[in-house]
Design a protein around this motif. Structure first.
Motif, PDB file in Angstrom:
ATOM      1  N   ARG A  24     -15.180  54.245 -89.854  1.00  0.00           N
ATOM      2  CA  ARG A  24     -15.415  55.597 -90.366  1.00  0.00           C
ATOM      3  C   ARG A  24     -15.750  56.588 -89.256  1.00  0.00           C
ATOM      4  NH1 ARG A  24     -12.582  55.054 -94.437  1.00  0.00           N
ATOM      5  NH2 ARG A  24     -13.376  57.007 -95.314  1.00  0.00           N
ATOM      6  N   GLU A  25     -15.518  56.216 -87.993  1.00  0.00           N
ATOM      7  CA  GLU A  25     -15.689  57.160 -86.901  1.00  0.00           C
ATOM      8  C   GLU A  25     -14.475  58.087 -86.843  1.00  0.00           C
ATOM      9  OE1 GLU A  25     -16.608  55.445 -83.141  1.00  0.00           O
ATOM     10  OE2 GLU A  25     -18.240  54.212 -83.919  1.00  0.00           O
ATOM     11  N   ALA A  26     -14.724  59.353 -86.488  1.00  0.00           N
ATOM     12  CA  ALA A  26     -13.666  60.366 -86.553  1.00  0.00           C
ATOM     13  C   ALA A  26     -13.676  61.266 -85.325  1.00  0.00           C
ATOM     14  CB  ALA A  26     -13.833  61.216 -87.817  1.00  0.00           C
ATOM     15  N   ALA A  27     -12.523  61.890 -85.095  1.00  0.00           N
ATOM     16  CA  ALA A  27     -12.373  62.907 -84.050  1.00  0.00           C
ATOM     17  C   ALA A  27     -11.670  64.116 -84.635  1.00  0.00           C
ATOM     18  CB  ALA A  27     -11.576  62.366 -82.867  1.00  0.00           C
ATOM     19  N   LEU A  28     -12.019  65.292 -84.129  1.00  0.00           N
ATOM     20  CA  LEU A  28     -11.304  66.523 -84.451  1.00  0.00           C
ATOM     21  C   LEU A  28     -10.651  67.048 -83.179  1.00  0.00           C
ATOM     22  CD1 LEU A  28     -13.832  68.340 -86.804  1.00  0.00           C
ATOM     23  CD2 LEU A  28     -11.490  67.719 -87.408  1.00  0.00           C
ATOM     24  N   ILE A  29      -9.402  67.475 -83.304  1.00  0.00           N
ATOM     25  CA  ILE A  29      -8.660  68.044 -82.188  1.00  0.00           C
ATOM     26  C   ILE A  29      -8.501  69.540 -82.423  1.00  0.00           C
ATOM     27  CG2 ILE A  29      -6.485  67.997 -80.892  1.00  0.00           C
ATOM     28  CD1 ILE A  29      -6.121  65.098 -81.870  1.00  0.00           C
ATOM     29  N   ASP A  30      -8.953  70.347 -81.474  1.00  0.00           N
ATOM     30  CA  ASP A  30      -8.814  71.804 -81.489  1.00  0.00           C
ATOM     31  C   ASP A  30      -9.397  72.466 -82.745  1.00  0.00           C
ATOM     32  OD1 ASP A  30      -7.641  71.803 -78.992  1.00  0.00           O
ATOM     33  OD2 ASP A  30      -5.584  71.903 -79.738  1.00  0.00           O
ATOM     34  N   PRO A  31     -10.683  72.257 -83.003  1.00  0.00           N
ATOM     35  CA  PRO A  31     -11.307  72.931 -84.147  1.00  0.00           C
ATOM     36  C   PRO A  31     -11.481  74.423 -83.906  1.00  0.00           C
ATOM     37  CG  PRO A  31     -12.982  71.818 -82.860  1.00  0.00           C
ATOM     38  CD  PRO A  31     -11.651  71.439 -82.256  1.00  0.00           C
ATOM     39  N   VAL A  32     -11.494  75.181 -84.990  1.00  0.00           N
ATOM     40  CA  VAL A  32     -11.641  76.642 -84.957  1.00  0.00           C
ATOM     41  C   VAL A  32     -13.026  76.999 -85.483  1.00  0.00           C
ATOM     42  CG1 VAL A  32     -10.747  78.822 -85.891  1.00  0.00           C
ATOM     43  CG2 VAL A  32      -9.163  76.981 -85.246  1.00  0.00           C
ATOM     44  N   LEU A  33     -13.710  77.897 -84.796  1.00  0.00           N
ATOM     45  CA  LEU A  33     -15.093  78.231 -85.130  1.00  0.00           C
ATOM     46  C   LEU A  33     -15.254  78.612 -86.596  1.00  0.00           C
ATOM     47  CD1 LEU A  33     -18.013  78.718 -84.160  1.00  0.00           C
ATOM     48  CD2 LEU A  33     -17.322  81.059 -83.570  1.00  0.00           C
ATOM     49  N   THR A  56      -7.417  70.549 -76.348  1.00  0.00           N
ATOM     50  CA  THR A  56      -6.193  70.445 -75.558  1.00  0.00           C
ATOM     51  C   THR A  56      -6.195  71.398 -74.372  1.00  0.00           C
ATOM     52  OG1 THR A  56      -5.056  72.015 -77.014  1.00  0.00           O
ATOM     53  CG2 THR A  56      -4.791  69.649 -77.501  1.00  0.00           C
ATOM     54  N   HIS A  57      -6.963  72.498 -74.471  1.00  0.00           N
ATOM     55  CA  HIS A  57      -7.074  73.452 -73.360  1.00  0.00           C
ATOM     56  C   HIS A  57      -8.077  74.525 -73.750  1.00  0.00           C
ATOM     57  CE1 HIS A  57      -4.183  75.301 -76.082  1.00  0.00           C
ATOM     58  NE2 HIS A  57      -4.323  76.462 -75.453  1.00  0.00           N
ATOM     59  N   VAL A  58      -8.391  75.402 -72.814  1.00  0.00           N
ATOM     60  CA  VAL A  58      -9.226  76.572 -73.119  1.00  0.00           C
ATOM     61  C   VAL A  58      -8.338  77.591 -73.838  1.00  0.00           C
ATOM     62  CG1 VAL A  58     -10.537  78.496 -72.149  1.00  0.00           C
ATOM     63  CG2 VAL A  58     -10.822  76.201 -71.200  1.00  0.00           C
ATOM     64  N   HIS A  59      -8.604  77.794 -75.088  1.00  0.00           N
ATOM     65  CA  HIS A  59      -7.734  78.614 -75.928  1.00  0.00           C
ATOM     66  C   HIS A  59      -7.953  80.103 -75.678  1.00  0.00           C
ATOM     67  CE1 HIS A  59      -6.951  74.946 -78.255  1.00  0.00           C
ATOM     68  NE2 HIS A  59      -8.250  74.732 -78.156  1.00  0.00           N
ATOM     69  N   ALA A  60      -6.885  80.871 -75.857  1.00  0.00           N
ATOM     70  CA  ALA A  60      -6.968  82.321 -75.681  1.00  0.00           C
ATOM     71  C   ALA A  60      -6.795  83.073 -76.993  1.00  0.00           C
ATOM     72  CB  ALA A  60      -5.904  82.787 -74.692  1.00  0.00           C
ATOM     73  N   ASP A  61      -6.498  82.370 -78.079  1.00  0.00           N
ATOM     74  CA  ASP A  61      -6.184  83.048 -79.332  1.00  0.00           C
ATOM     75  C   ASP A  61      -7.204  82.785 -80.426  1.00  0.00           C
ATOM     76  OD1 ASP A  61      -5.525  80.387 -79.757  1.00  0.00           O
ATOM     77  OD2 ASP A  61      -3.378  80.762 -79.565  1.00  0.00           O
ATOM     78  N   HIS A  62      -8.134  81.879 -80.210  1.00  0.00           N
ATOM     79  CA  HIS A  62      -9.210  81.647 -81.170  1.00  0.00           C
ATOM     80  C   HIS A  62     -10.413  81.079 -80.433  1.00  0.00           C
ATOM     81  CE1 HIS A  62      -7.436  77.552 -81.054  1.00  0.00           C
ATOM     82  NE2 HIS A  62      -8.688  77.163 -81.254  1.00  0.00           N
ATOM     83  N   ILE A  63     -11.571  81.179 -81.057  1.00  0.00           N
ATOM     84  CA  ILE A  63     -12.781  80.588 -80.489  1.00  0.00           C
ATOM     85  C   ILE A  63     -12.945  79.186 -81.064  1.00  0.00           C
ATOM     86  CG2 ILE A  63     -15.289  80.761 -80.322  1.00  0.00           C
ATOM     87  CD1 ILE A  63     -15.004  83.778 -80.384  1.00  0.00           C
ATOM     88  N   THR A  64     -13.217  78.240 -80.195  1.00  0.00           N
ATOM     89  CA  THR A  64     -13.341  76.855 -80.619  1.00  0.00           C
ATOM     90  C   THR A  64     -14.608  76.607 -81.434  1.00  0.00           C
ATOM     91  OG1 THR A  64     -13.482  74.556 -79.857  1.00  0.00           O
ATOM     92  CG2 THR A  64     -14.492  76.212 -78.456  1.00  0.00           C
ATOM     93  N   GLY A  65     -14.526  75.638 -82.309  1.00  0.00           N
ATOM     94  CA  GLY A  65     -15.702  75.192 -83.045  1.00  0.00           C
ATOM     95  C   GLY A  65     -16.401  74.021 -82.382  1.00  0.00           C
ATOM     96  N   ALA A  66     -15.962  73.644 -81.176  1.00  0.00           N
ATOM     97  CA  ALA A  66     -16.460  72.428 -80.532  1.00  0.00           C
ATOM     98  C   ALA A  66     -17.967  72.434 -80.344  1.00  0.00           C
ATOM     99  CB  ALA A  66     -15.757  72.231 -79.190  1.00  0.00           C
ATOM    100  N   GLY A  67     -18.501  73.532 -79.806  1.00  0.00           N
ATOM    101  CA  GLY A  67     -19.928  73.582 -79.528  1.00  0.00           C
ATOM    102  C   GLY A  67     -20.768  73.487 -80.786  1.00  0.00           C
ATOM    103  N   GLN A  68     -20.366  74.197 -81.830  1.00  0.00           N
ATOM    104  CA  GLN A  68     -21.119  74.151 -83.075  1.00  0.00           C
ATOM    105  C   GLN A  68     -21.037  72.768 -83.715  1.00  0.00           C
ATOM    106  OE1 GLN A  68     -21.034  76.486 -87.284  1.00  0.00           O
ATOM    107  NE2 GLN A  68     -21.024  77.762 -85.450  1.00  0.00           N
ATOM    108  N   LEU A  69     -19.876  72.151 -83.664  1.00  0.00           N
ATOM    109  CA  LEU A  69     -19.737  70.800 -84.198  1.00  0.00           C
ATOM    110  C   LEU A  69     -20.622  69.818 -83.422  1.00  0.00           C
ATOM    111  CD1 LEU A  69     -15.897  70.841 -84.814  1.00  0.00           C
ATOM    112  CD2 LEU A  69     -17.636  70.469 -86.586  1.00  0.00           C
ATOM    113  N   ARG A  70     -20.694  69.997 -82.115  1.00  0.00           N
ATOM    114  CA  ARG A  70     -21.555  69.135 -81.302  1.00  0.00           C
ATOM    115  C   ARG A  70     -23.015  69.302 -81.714  1.00  0.00           C
ATOM    116  NH1 ARG A  70     -20.986  69.895 -74.983  1.00  0.00           N
ATOM    117  NH2 ARG A  70     -21.615  72.007 -75.546  1.00  0.00           N
ATOM    118  N   GLU A  71     -23.442  70.548 -81.909  1.00  0.00           N
ATOM    119  CA  GLU A  71     -24.829  70.804 -82.290  1.00  0.00           C
ATOM    120  C   GLU A  71     -25.161  70.229 -83.663  1.00  0.00           C
ATOM    121  OE1 GLU A  71     -25.493  74.979 -82.041  1.00  0.00           O
ATOM    122  OE2 GLU A  71     -25.172  75.074 -79.859  1.00  0.00           O
ATOM    123  N   ARG A  72     -24.214  70.266 -84.571  1.00  0.00           N
ATOM    124  CA  ARG A  72     -24.492  69.874 -85.961  1.00  0.00           C
ATOM    125  C   ARG A  72     -24.244  68.403 -86.248  1.00  0.00           C
ATOM    126  NH1 ARG A  72     -21.929  74.780 -89.488  1.00  0.00           N
ATOM    127  NH2 ARG A  72     -22.753  73.489 -91.209  1.00  0.00           N
TER     128      ARG A  72
END
Length: 232
Positions: A24-33, A56-72
């Motif tokens: 039941r371990e999971a990964a998200l690729i390129d989440p959106v804030l 996949t890279h530092v995006h220029a068209d949306h803000i990632t949700g990575a940091g918030q997902l890490r915190e939560r």
């Protein structure tokens, strides 16, 4: 493997959920804030624990949700060493990551940006903005390079088996997935095109900058925090 393809309608961005059904371990690729709550609700509904966020890279068209997902959730964030300095895991070409019993192969595919990565999980290839369906990412900002992009796609991705499924970071035409074989035969920017012809085409596109470029890039280099928060 459990797999879901998720979509952000404002930025035409695909986010991907992969999970090991046994652990039941999971990964998200390129989440959106703006979609973090949706993604967390889906994880809860499916009984999954988020352990990894892949960029996949530092995006220029949306803000990632990575940091918030890490915190939560406590999940670790992984990306290229050439990308955001705030990530937990800097991963390079040829490395493998684990999510439960799943193995995620890291493939460096620079050219759209200098930090672009693709991820291969079984027969599913997550290409970010390098290879799109019947298209490819632009190469005119963030140290992009058209020749490098051509080499990444033709020399790395197109050497995978034709039946490999392609899941891009964006789609603007209602297409959800492709295969390596399809893109080799039908991608108009690459099929039958020389490296020189590809570079000429890419360098003459004269595209407007992404709408969120000035906001998204600094925020994403801070794992999704706006500039004023990142400096706090």
């Amino acid at each position: 493997m459990l797999f879901r393809q998720l979509f952000d309608a404002e930025t035409w961005t695909y986010t991907y959920l992969i999970a090991d059904e046994a652990t039941r371990e999971a990964a998200l690729i390129d989440p959106v804030l703006e979609q973090v709550d949706r993604d967390l609700q889906l994880l809860t509904e499916l009984g999954l624990k988020l352990t990894l966020v892949l960029e996949t890279h530092v995006h220029a068209d949306h803000i990632t949700g990575a940091g918030q997902l890490r915190e939560r959730t406590g999940a670790r964030v992984a990306a290229s060493p050439a990308g955001a300095p705030c990530v937990d895991l800097q991963v390079k070409d040829g490395e493998e990551l684990a999510v439960g019993g799943l193995r995620i192969q890291v493939i460096a595919t620079p050219g759209h940006t200098d930090d672009s990565l693709s991820f291969l999980v079984g027969n599913k290839l997550f290409t970010g903005d390098a290879l799109l369906i019947r298209a490819c990412g632009r190469a005119d900002f963030q140290n992009g390079n058209a020749g490098q992009l051509y080499d990444s796609i033709t020399g790395r991705l197109f050497t995978l088996p034709d039946e490999t499924e392609v899941y891009p970071g964006h789609d603007y035409a209602g297409l959800m997935m492709s295969t390596i074989g399809e893109e080799k035969r039908h991608n108009p920017r690459l099929a039958g095109k020389s490296r020189e012809a590809f570079i000429e085409f890419m360098n003459n596109r004269k595209l407007a900058p992404p709408k969120k470029l000035d906001i998204a890039v600094p925020a994403n280099r801070a794992c999704g925090k706006p500039a004023h928060q990142a400096m706090a």
